[in-house]
Design an enzyme around this catalytic site. Structure first.
Site, PDB file in Angstrom:
ATOM      1  N   LEU A  51       0.868  -1.171   0.000  1.00 31.23           N
ATOM      2  CA  LEU A  51       0.000   0.000   0.000  1.00 31.23           C
ATOM      3  C   LEU A  51       0.908   1.224   0.000  1.00 31.23           C
ATOM      4  CD1 LEU A  51      -2.751  -0.790   2.696  1.00 31.23           C
ATOM      5  CD2 LEU A  51      -2.993  -0.883   0.212  1.00 31.23           C
ATOM      6  N   ASP A  52       0.501   2.290  -0.703  1.00 33.17           N
ATOM      7  CA  ASP A  52       1.275   3.529  -0.699  1.00 33.17           C
ATOM      8  C   ASP A  52       1.461   4.029   0.732  1.00 33.17           C
ATOM      9  OD1 ASP A  52       1.311   3.491  -3.442  1.00 33.17           O
ATOM     10  OD2 ASP A  52      -0.293   4.979  -3.678  1.00 33.17           O
ATOM     11  N   VAL A  53       2.539   4.768   0.954  1.00 35.28           N
ATOM     12  CA  VAL A  53       2.796   5.370   2.266  1.00 35.28           C
ATOM     13  C   VAL A  53       1.593   6.205   2.711  1.00 35.28           C
ATOM     14  CG1 VAL A  53       4.210   7.069   3.486  1.00 35.28           C
ATOM     15  CG2 VAL A  53       5.306   5.388   2.008  1.00 35.28           C
ATOM     16  N   THR A  76      -1.541   5.804   2.005  1.00 40.01           N
ATOM     17  CA  THR A  76      -2.807   5.056   2.033  1.00 40.01           C
ATOM     18  C   THR A  76      -2.814   4.133   3.239  1.00 40.01           C
ATOM     19  OG1 THR A  76      -2.963   5.095  -0.378  1.00 40.01           O
ATOM     20  CG2 THR A  76      -4.311   3.474   0.766  1.00 40.01           C
TER      21      THR A  76
END
Length: 311
Positions: free
Chosen positions: A140-142, A144
């Site tokens: 997951l993106d930082v 998100t």
């Protein structure tokens, strides 16, 4: 401390661009040598040169070398505040990843990671995968938050990697987007690639990679809509890019076109995007769904939106 290096331009490299020639001379990527030149850290015979300048025969280069790369595989355990365990057994660990936490260590990221947090909590992670990404089968993106799965056993790593590759995992997000998507339920099928003018951003491009996003409106308010989003593919920044291209950027996401006034009204400091559930076949053969509740900042922003609209 960064090291400086002086070296002559070999006859065989004379005439090449600075970034290309330095890449061959120093064994660095062309991207890195271009960044050094753009930062004014490359001199030819005492004169600062840009990345597209040409190397001159018989000249001397003075280069300020980049920081030595740290050993990503040697990441120490580090307690991660707010990272909860949603489910765990001998095969899988499902974490509730907070915003501001990366999945695993990368160059340039000094903040907390899921892998360091699990190590600090005493969890055993699969040894499969690249050294700095052991056990990681998804990211997951930082920026998100939400549910993320990590393989604890070798069999889980193999099976989950295959399941993600074959799109046999159900990834569901909730996203708050500006305006009202039309139709209210639909699919965005548009290829994604790196933005032509900013390599850290992505955009819909004809030459990009296949990307499909399905969505359904859960709540429609005057300024924004709450959507349930299911990813068929898993491109970097996919949800954010698709909804920006659809003219409905995510609230709280200035990188992809959000309205700063609405962000302020909702008290958002990051994109309103949360991985609410993950469905997968456990290595035992049983189908599992693990869910994550909204974190405090997203829940508060949604409450403000509802109250502003009489809800």
């Amino acid at each position: 401390m960064r090291e400086s290096k002086m070296l002559p331009v070999p006859d065989g490299l004379a005439g090449l661009r600075v970034d290309a020639g330095l890449s061959k001379l120093l064994g660095l990527s062309r991207t890195v040598t271009a960044q050094l030149a753009e930062a004014g850290e490359v001199r030819q015979d005492g004169v600062v040169v840009g990345k597209s300048a040409r190397l001159l025969p018989g000249s001397w280069l003075d280069v300020l070398l980049p920081e030595p790369q740290r050993d990503l595989a040697a990441e120490p355990p580090r307690e991660v505040e707010g990272m909860d365990i949603l489910y765990s057994d001998d095969d899988v660990i499902c974490v509730d990843k907070p915003v501001g936490v990366a999945a695993h260590p990368t160059l340039g990221w000094e903040g907390p990671t899921v892998t360091s947090g699990l190590a600090a909590a005493g969890f055993w992670i699969s040894t499969s995968g690249p050294p700095e990404r052991k056990g990681i089968v998804q990211r997951l993106d930082v920026g998100t938050s939400g549910v993320m799965i990590v393989a604890a056993s070798e069999r889980a790593y193999t099976q989950l990697k295959r399941a993600f590759r074959n799109r046999e995992v159900t990834k569901t997000y909730h996203a708050l987007v500006q305006g009202h998507p039309d139709p209210s339920t639909g699919t965005i099928d548009a290829p994604i690639g790196r933005h032509h003018s900013a390599g850290w951003r992505f955009a819909v491009r004809e030459d990009g990679k296949h990307a499909v996003t399905h969505y359904e409106t859960l709540e429609a308010h005057r300024q924004a809509s709450l959507l349930r989003v299911r990813l068929e593919t898993g491109r970097t920044h996919q949800i954010r890019v698709h909804f920006e291209a659809f003219h409905h950027p995510l609230c709280g996401d200035p990188m992809y076109g959000s309205d700063p006034e609405l962000n302020a009204l909702l008290g958002l400091n990051r994109q309103w995007l949360h991985a609410v559930s993950l469905g997968f076949t456990h290595p035992s053969g049983q189908w599992m769904t693990v869910e994550s509740p909204y974190p405090e900042d997203l829940d508060r922003a949604l409450t403000r939106l509802r109250e502003a609209n009489g809800g």
